[in-house]
Design a protein around this motif. Sequence first.
Motif, PDB file in Angstrom:
ATOM      1  N   ASN A  89      40.176 102.684  15.115  1.00  0.00           N
ATOM      2  CA  ASN A  89      39.953 101.302  14.680  1.00  0.00           C
ATOM      3  C   ASN A  89      41.188 100.705  14.016  1.00  0.00           C
ATOM      4  N   ALA A  90      41.929 101.529  13.273  1.00  0.00           N
ATOM      5  CA  ALA A  90      43.162 101.049  12.646  1.00  0.00           C
ATOM      6  C   ALA A  90      44.186 100.659  13.709  1.00  0.00           C
ATOM      7  N   GLN A  91      44.280 101.462  14.763  1.00  0.00           N
ATOM      8  CA  GLN A  91      45.205 101.148  15.856  1.00  0.00           C
ATOM      9  C   GLN A  91      44.801  99.859  16.571  1.00  0.00           C
ATOM     10  N   ILE A  92      43.503  99.719  16.846  1.00  0.00           N
ATOM     11  CA  ILE A  92      43.019  98.520  17.538  1.00  0.00           C
ATOM     12  C   ILE A  92      43.247  97.285  16.679  1.00  0.00           C
ATOM     13  N   THR A  93      43.018  97.408  15.374  1.00  0.00           N
ATOM     14  CA  THR A  93      43.288  96.290  14.462  1.00  0.00           C
ATOM     15  C   THR A  93      44.744  95.849  14.569  1.00  0.00           C
ATOM     16  N   HIS A  94      45.638  96.811  14.562  1.00  0.00           N
ATOM     17  CA  HIS A  94      47.072  96.506  14.657  1.00  0.00           C
ATOM     18  C   HIS A  94      47.411  95.835  15.986  1.00  0.00           C
ATOM     19  N   LEU A  95      46.810  96.320  17.062  1.00  0.00           N
ATOM     20  CA  LEU A  95      47.087  95.759  18.386  1.00  0.00           C
ATOM     21  C   LEU A  95      46.558  94.338  18.530  1.00  0.00           C
ATOM     22  N   CYS A  96      45.355  94.084  18.014  1.00  0.00           N
ATOM     23  CA  CYS A  96      44.663  92.823  18.289  1.00  0.00           C
ATOM     24  C   CYS A  96      45.043  91.694  17.337  1.00  0.00           C
ATOM     25  N   LYS A  97      45.537  92.037  16.159  1.00  0.00           N
ATOM     26  CA  LYS A  97      45.843  91.004  15.172  1.00  0.00           C
ATOM     27  C   LYS A  97      47.095  90.246  15.585  1.00  0.00           C
ATOM     28  N   GLU A  98      46.953  88.919  15.797  1.00  0.00           N
ATOM     29  CA  GLU A  98      48.074  88.096  16.256  1.00  0.00           C
ATOM     30  C   GLU A  98      48.704  87.283  15.136  1.00  0.00           C
ATOM     31  N   GLN A  99      47.882  86.612  14.340  1.00  0.00           N
ATOM     32  CA  GLN A  99      48.390  85.757  13.274  1.00  0.00           C
ATOM     33  C   GLN A  99      47.437  85.821  12.094  1.00  0.00           C
ATOM     34  N   SER A 100      47.971  85.566  10.903  1.00  0.00           N
ATOM     35  CA  SER A 100      47.105  85.391   9.737  1.00  0.00           C
ATOM     36  C   SER A 100      47.668  84.278   8.866  1.00  0.00           C
ATOM     37  N   PHE A 101      46.748  83.526   8.250  1.00  0.00           N
ATOM     38  CA  PHE A 101      47.125  82.396   7.408  1.00  0.00           C
ATOM     39  C   PHE A 101      46.337  82.481   6.110  1.00  0.00           C
ATOM     40  N   ASN A 102      46.942  82.055   5.055  1.00  0.00           N
ATOM     41  CA  ASN A 102      46.239  81.932   3.783  1.00  0.00           C
ATOM     42  C   ASN A 102      45.646  80.535   3.671  1.00  0.00           C
ATOM     43  N   HIS A 103      44.418  80.473   3.195  1.00  0.00           N
ATOM     44  CA  HIS A 103      43.739  79.197   2.961  1.00  0.00           C
ATOM     45  C   HIS A 103      43.470  79.088   1.469  1.00  0.00           C
ATOM     46  N   PRO A 104      43.476  77.893   0.901  1.00  0.00           N
ATOM     47  CA  PRO A 104      43.320  77.777  -0.560  1.00  0.00           C
ATOM     48  C   PRO A 104      41.964  78.224  -1.104  1.00  0.00           C
ATOM     49  N   MET A 105      40.931  78.189  -0.269  1.00  0.00           N
ATOM     50  CA  MET A 105      39.578  78.447  -0.759  1.00  0.00           C
ATOM     51  C   MET A 105      38.848  79.415   0.171  1.00  0.00           C
ATOM     52  N   LYS A 106      37.714  79.941  -0.323  1.00  0.00           N
ATOM     53  CA  LYS A 106      36.855  80.770   0.508  1.00  0.00           C
ATOM     54  C   LYS A 106      36.303  79.940   1.669  1.00  0.00           C
ATOM     55  N   ILE A 107      36.086  80.606   2.809  1.00  0.00           N
ATOM     56  CA  ILE A 107      35.696  79.913   4.043  1.00  0.00           C
ATOM     57  C   ILE A 107      34.175  79.823   4.134  1.00  0.00           C
ATOM     58  N   ASN A 108      33.658  78.608   4.362  1.00  0.00           N
ATOM     59  CA  ASN A 108      32.225  78.421   4.614  1.00  0.00           C
ATOM     60  C   ASN A 108      31.901  78.363   6.104  1.00  0.00           C
ATOM     61  N   TRP A 109      32.764  77.711   6.904  1.00  0.00           N
ATOM     62  CA  TRP A 109      32.476  77.570   8.339  1.00  0.00           C
ATOM     63  C   TRP A 109      33.781  77.315   9.096  1.00  0.00           C
ATOM     64  N   LEU A 110      33.823  77.785  10.336  1.00  0.00           N
ATOM     65  CA  LEU A 110      34.966  77.551  11.223  1.00  0.00           C
ATOM     66  C   LEU A 110      34.482  76.978  12.538  1.00  0.00           C
ATOM     67  N   ASP A 111      35.285  76.091  13.127  1.00  0.00           N
ATOM     68  CA  ASP A 111      35.086  75.673  14.506  1.00  0.00           C
ATOM     69  C   ASP A 111      36.452  75.398  15.111  1.00  0.00           C
ATOM     70  N   TYR A 112      36.456  75.139  16.400  1.00  0.00           N
ATOM     71  CA  TYR A 112      37.713  75.083  17.145  1.00  0.00           C
ATOM     72  C   TYR A 112      37.637  73.980  18.182  1.00  0.00           C
ATOM     73  N   PHE A 113      38.750  73.279  18.414  1.00  0.00           N
ATOM     74  CA  PHE A 113      38.812  72.358  19.545  1.00  0.00           C
ATOM     75  C   PHE A 113      40.253  72.229  20.011  1.00  0.00           C
ATOM     76  N   CYS A 114      40.410  71.709  21.213  1.00  0.00           N
ATOM     77  CA  CYS A 114      41.728  71.544  21.820  1.00  0.00           C
ATOM     78  C   CYS A 114      41.877  70.083  22.235  1.00  0.00           C
ATOM     79  N   ARG A 115      43.024  69.480  21.869  1.00  0.00           N
ATOM     80  CA  ARG A 115      43.278  68.076  22.223  1.00  0.00           C
ATOM     81  C   ARG A 115      44.743  67.932  22.584  1.00  0.00           C
ATOM     82  N   ASN A 116      45.004  67.309  23.755  1.00  0.00           N
ATOM     83  CA  ASN A 116      46.379  67.136  24.245  1.00  0.00           C
ATOM     84  C   ASN A 116      47.142  68.457  24.274  1.00  0.00           C
TER      85      ASN A 116
END
Length: 342
Positions: A295-322
């Motif tokens: 699992n540690a190896q798979i985590t290393h392989l699959c993790k592409e990017q990480s970002f810090n956010h100022p607050m704890k996350i309540n919900w996420l969604d995604y969209f693509c435009r242009n």
Amino acid sequence: MMAEQLTNGHTSSVLCLDVQRQTEQLASGGENGELCIWSLVDKSLQKKYVQLDCDCTSVCFSKINPNLLYAAFGEKILVFNTEQFAEPEHTYDYNTDEINQIILNNNEENLAACDDSGEVKIINLLEKKMFRTLRNKHTNICSTIIFRPNRQQDIVSAGLDGKLIHWLYPNHKCLNQFNMQELLNTPEDASAYMVNPPFIHHMACSPNGTYIACGMQNGQIAVFNGNRKNLSQLFNLHAHTQGVSQVTFCDETHLISGGNDCQLIVWDLSKAENLENLENGSSANGHGSPLDHRNAQITHLCKEQSFNHPMKINWLDYFCRNEIRYLLVADQTMCISVLPIS
């Protein structure tokens, strides 16, 4: 990564989001019973509805009828036409406790709502009546549900009892269940993780049903294979240091997770297939079990990017435009962040 903010709509925490991709609108629900409709084109508030004395805990746009919106307020589900938004067109009042999530199946004949009692209500939208109640499996809050896109009669529920239940819902039949406490493995760097039970906060299914991901209180993400009739666990991802509150898919293999550690992580699950190449000549070197090491190896392989956010996350969604991908983040503030991601 520069974020834009959607402001002047909510007066307290934003709890849930859903994007209508045809009309490029966003619905957001929050504390104090606030439901907002936003334009993702000019980032403006279009409409607002307030239901007093309860929170708006889940929102869900129809994909077939772009003007149709479902929203959960307490124990009720309100149905809105977004063009005439002053009052709901219909109300479903079948749940007996606060609703945590509502979802539509692919053909939108049925809507499912899971609640704090541990039950899942299935509503027939064509006949506007109750179809099934799924009960007696969850022993605590049922926090999250998904319909399987490739199997119309299957639904998966999960909750704060640490159980994932796979149902054939027309027959009220439990096909399988997984206890996350039994599946749990400890990361190699266990000191970095809080000692928390594996409550399941949120689930997401990839668009074609290849993967099901579960965000858990212990900071892990359990990933299941959804290609076959029966679900099977593939691996666990370990990168969050506190509970994973949200998981959402951008496409069939790219997953984004958010947690109470204020981290947003982008994963490419297809890269787990590269593990066989690493395993030749590789070993755990005496650190942790073979499963931990895998699992540690798979985590290393699959993790592409990480970002810090100022607050704890309540919900996420995604969209693509242009041809630009955006992540929408609801947190403990009254604002919604719109983040471009590469």
